[in-house]
Structures are given as structure tokens and as C-alpha cells.
Design a protein around this motif. Structure first.
Motif, PDB file in Angstrom:
ATOM      1  N   ALA A  74      32.515  33.723  42.868  1.00 18.67           N
ATOM      2  CA  ALA A  74      31.599  33.329  44.084  1.00 18.67           C
ATOM      3  C   ALA A  74      32.235  31.735  44.258  1.00 18.67           C
ATOM      4  O   ALA A  74      32.336  31.305  45.304  1.00 18.67           O
ATOM      5  N   ASP A  75      32.760  31.191  43.001  1.00 21.33           N
ATOM      6  CA  ASP A  75      33.613  29.855  43.420  1.00 21.33           C
ATOM      7  C   ASP A  75      34.702  29.897  44.020  1.00 21.33           C
ATOM      8  O   ASP A  75      35.177  28.826  44.845  1.00 21.33           O
ATOM      9  N   MET A  76      35.764  31.001  43.897  1.00 19.30           N
ATOM     10  CA  MET A  76      36.932  31.278  44.698  1.00 19.30           C
ATOM     11  C   MET A  76      36.507  32.055  46.059  1.00 19.30           C
ATOM     12  O   MET A  76      37.543  32.166  46.805  1.00 19.30           O
ATOM     13  N   GLU A  77      35.230  32.314  46.084  1.00 19.01           N
ATOM     14  CA  GLU A  77      34.838  32.873  47.469  1.00 19.01           C
ATOM     15  C   GLU A  77      35.608  34.261  47.551  1.00 19.01           C
ATOM     16  O   GLU A  77      35.835  34.814  48.697  1.00 19.01           O
ATOM     17  N   ALA A  78      35.673  34.966  46.413  1.00 21.88           N
ATOM     18  CA  ALA A  78      36.139  36.163  46.571  1.00 21.88           C
ATOM     19  C   ALA A  78      35.032  37.080  46.573  1.00 21.88           C
ATOM     20  O   ALA A  78      35.184  38.256  47.170  1.00 21.88           O
ATOM     21  N   ILE A  79      33.708  36.702  46.526  1.00 25.46           N
ATOM     22  CA  ILE A  79      32.528  37.428  46.630  1.00 25.46           C
ATOM     23  C   ILE A  79      31.773  36.471  47.463  1.00 25.46           C
ATOM     24  O   ILE A  79      31.833  35.365  47.491  1.00 25.46           O
ATOM     25  N   ALA A  80      30.918  37.095  48.028  1.00 25.99           N
ATOM     26  CA  ALA A  80      29.605  36.507  48.803  1.00 25.99           C
ATOM     27  C   ALA A  80      28.817  35.673  47.516  1.00 25.99           C
ATOM     28  O   ALA A  80      28.685  36.103  46.690  1.00 25.99           O
ATOM     29  N   LYS A  81      28.598  34.318  48.024  1.00 20.10           N
ATOM     30  CA  LYS A  81      27.654  33.617  47.041  1.00 20.10           C
ATOM     31  C   LYS A  81      26.308  34.349  46.841  1.00 20.10           C
ATOM     32  O   LYS A  81      25.491  34.109  45.593  1.00 20.10           O
TER      33      LYS A  81
END
Length: 396
Positions: free
Chosen positions: A124-131
């Protein structure tokens, strides 16, 4: 001859009259007396009472089930914590096992949810997935941890219910008969106990005293007319048997029974031999106060008028008997307790009271001295006149 006979009769009558007058003068009543002195006399109270167990516990089931075993003997002494009954534990043991399994499942679910949340955080921090996905995984982890706590509490409850299948004694004491036998179905909401335990050593005695008497006593104590007495209490059982152990007053109720107008006083007694049983009627005796200004007078010295009023005979001025009314409403051992009418130093006649009247001449002696009694001479009294008549006849 008739003249001589009349003269002789006159001489005889004169001799009889003179002898009788001389005898009356010689017979001054000898009386014994004591000197009145004030004493501190206890104000004893004799009250009816009833024995009450020091502790009473009704043994009740806390779970529902069938009684499988009984572990005590009726009428025996049991100790606190001792097992008394066993209720069929099968269902409650199964509930414990189920709770343990639910707790294990919750822990496994929580572990998986926690790992998932930990993996989603860097993504989530890398915005690889939705927060939002990370937020949902974190919520699932926390929910799983809460489920662990819920299942742990359920397991504790199941273990407590399983423990309640063994019914222990809440207190130490004598246990009565069993009110439910083996095979009976019992429940936590039933009205009747399985058995009753009573602790009887020590034991209480509840006494009833008139509220008016108690109020009067408190008023006299406040005014200083009497002093506080001892709290030691003695008991009389049925048949006039005196209980060997002394008790002590613990307290008195602060309210008056509206139906009887009495106040309950409670005393505590040691009962090591179990002589006193709960519910027995007894008579309690104790000294509530002491009257320091009372007089102890031998009971035979206090006489009663026709109206019931008390009086004593005193050694008055010029050794004359003096009659005085007194207040003597009670006794103490072999004495009458005089609370009014006497003063220090009065000489109260205790011996020689028969036929003694107001103003009679007396010869007072201390009552501790032996009383002088002269034997009656043969022919004394009425015979004196006859002797004088015979002497006169001889002279004639």
C-alpha cells in the motif's frame, strides 16, 4: 367470814395487778439491728431469648443437571470447600471442549489475518495495491484478535460451569438432611436448597426487651443515677439448667418491633460441646447497670402493708421503735434492694420484729451479736397471781 373473804380477794387482786405491771416493765423488747450503708447493686435484667446460628448457608446448585453422587453424611460436620454433591458433568465437559476448539480456530484465523495485513502494508505504501485493501486487511486482523478474546471468555465460562457440577460447602458447620437425593434433577433457578449448613460455635442468642425499659435505663444512665454494668450474660435452659459458658452482649437493634414494642439485643456465646441448638428458647440474665446508692437490707426486715407498700422498723430516738415506708421493688440474692426511704446510718431492725409496734420501747443490739433469749420459768405469767393469793391466804 364474808368480810374476811372479801378482804382476802382484794389483797390477791392487788398482788396480781402489781406483779403484771412489774412484768411488763421488765419485758422491754430486745431487737437486733444493722446500720444502713449504700452499696453498688447491679440492675439485673432477665429476658427471654432464642438461639440463632452464627452462620447459616443454604447449599444451592449453580448449574442444571441430575445429581450423580453425594459426598457427605447427614448431620455431620463439614468444612468450607468440601465437596457435597456431584451433578452430571457430561454436557459441561463437552461445552469446555467445544470452547477450546473455537478458541483454537479463532487464533488460527487471527494469525492468517495478521500476516495478510503485514504483507499489504508495504504494497500500500508503494501504491501497488489500493490503500483500501490494506485497511480492510488490517480490520480483519483486529477482528480476528477480538474473536480470540471472545472465545477465551467462552472457554472460561465453560470451565466455571464444569467446576459448578461439584457443589462445595460454602461454610464450615453442621449439615442437615439432604433435600434432594441422587437422581434428582436440579437447576440453578430452583427455590429449594440441596441442604442447609449451620455454624453453631459460637452461637447467637437474640433477646427481647421492652422499649420502655430500655429507654428508662438510657435516661438514668444519661442522668448519672446509675452506672453502666457488665456485658456478661448467663443462660438458663429448660428445666432450670444453667448453661456453663458465659456470653457477651454484642449490640441492640436500632428499631422497635411494631407488633410487640420490644427491641432485640444479641449476645454471643461459645458452644464447643454443641449444647445450644438453633431455635432453642432460653432465659438470659445479665447486669445492664449498677445503682451505687442502693441499700441491701435482709428480706425479713422489709415488711408489707395491706396495700403492698413496703416499710421497715428503725431504732428511733430514746430507743423507741420507728416505722418508716421505703421503696423496695426488687431483690438481690438474699437481700431486698431499698432505693428510697433510707439514709446512711439508719439503724434497721432485723431481729425481734414479731409484734413490734410504732413507739414501743426497745433494747437494740447489733444483729451480729447473739440474741439473748431467757427460758420461761415454770409457773411464770398467770401463775404469779395465784402464788400471791396463796401468800395472802397464809398471811390471813
Amino acid at each position: 367470814m364474808p368480810v374476811a373473804a372479801l378482804a382476802l380477794a382484794g389483797v390477791s387482786l392487788a398482788a396480781c395487778s402489781g406483779g403484771s405491771s412489774k412484768g411488763q416493765q421488765q419485758r422491754t423488747a430486745e431487737v437486733g439491728y444493722i446500720v444502713a450503708q449504700t452499696s453498688s447493686v447491679p440492675l439485673s435484667a432477665t429476658l427471654s431469648g432464642r438461639t440463632v446460628a452464627f452462620e447459616t448457608s443454604e447449599v444451592r446448585p449453580q448449574v442444571t443437571g441430575v445429581i450423580k453422587r453425594r459426598f457427605f453424611t447427614e448431620g455431620s460436620t463439614v468444612k468450607a470447600g468440601q465437596p457435597l454433591f456431584e451433578i452430571d458433568p457430561s454436557l459441561y465437559r463437552a461445552a469446555v471442549n467445544q470452547a477450546q476448539a473455537n478458541l483454537a480456530s479463532a487464533r488460527a484465523t487471527a494469525d492468517a489475518a495478521s500476516v495478510k495485513a503485514d504483507r499489504y502494508r508495504p504494497l500500500a505504501d508503494m501504491e501497488a495495491i489500493a490503500k483500501q485493501d490494506y485497511t480492510d486487511a488490517l480490520a480483519e486482523s483486529r477482528t480476528a484478535k477480538a474473536a480470540i478474546a471472545q472465545n477465551a471468555a467462552a472457554l472460561d465460562t465453560a470451565k466455571i460451569n464444569l467446576r459448578f457440577t461439584t457443589v462445595p460447602a460454602p461454610i464450615s458447620g453442621k449439615i442437615g438432611r439432604q433435600l434432594f437425593t441422587v437422581g434428582a434433577l436440579v437447576s440453578a433457578t430452583q427455590a429449594d436448597p440441596l441442604a442447609v449448613i449451620q455454624r453453631m460455635d459460637p452461637i447467637y442468642v437474640d433477646m427481647q426487651q421492652s422499649a420502655a425499659e430500655l429507654t428508662s435505663l438510657r435516661r438514668r444512665l444519661a442522668e448519672g443515677g446509675v452506672t453502666p454494668g457488665s456485658t456478661e450474660v448467663h443462660l438458663m435452659l429448660d428445666g432450670g439448667i444453667r448453661y456453663p459458658q458465659a456470653g457477651t452482649v454484642q449490640f441492640s437493634e436500632v428499631t422497635v418491633d411494631q407488633t410487640t414494642g420490644t427491641v432485640t439485643l444479641r449476645a454471643r456465646f461459645p458452644n464447643p460441646d454443641g449444647i445450644l441448638l438453633p431455635g432453642m428458647f432460653v432465659t438470659a440474665m445479665f447486669d445492664q447497670a449498677s445503682d451505687p446508692n442502693a441499700f441491701l437490707i435482709p428480706q425479713n426486715a422489709v415488711q408489707r402493708d395491706f396495700d403492698g407498700s413496703a416499710f421497715v422498723m428503725l431504732v428511733g430516738a430514746d430507743n423507741k421503735a420507728q416505722r418508716r415506708k421505703v421503696t423496695a421493688d426488687r431483690t438481690y440474692n438474699e437481700f431486698a434492694v431499698v432505693t428510697g426511704g433510707l439514709k446512711k446510718g439508719d439503724k434497721v431492725i432485723t431481729q425481734g420484729l414479731n409484734g413490734l409496734r410504732q413507739g414501743a420501747s426497745i433494747k437494740p443490739v447489733v444483729s451480729t451479736a447473739p440474741q439473748k433469749v431467757e427460758p420461761r420459768k415454770e409457773g411464770q405469767g398467770a401463775g404469779t397471781g395465784a402464788e400471791a393469793a396463796q401468800s395472802g391466804h397464809k398471811r390471813g
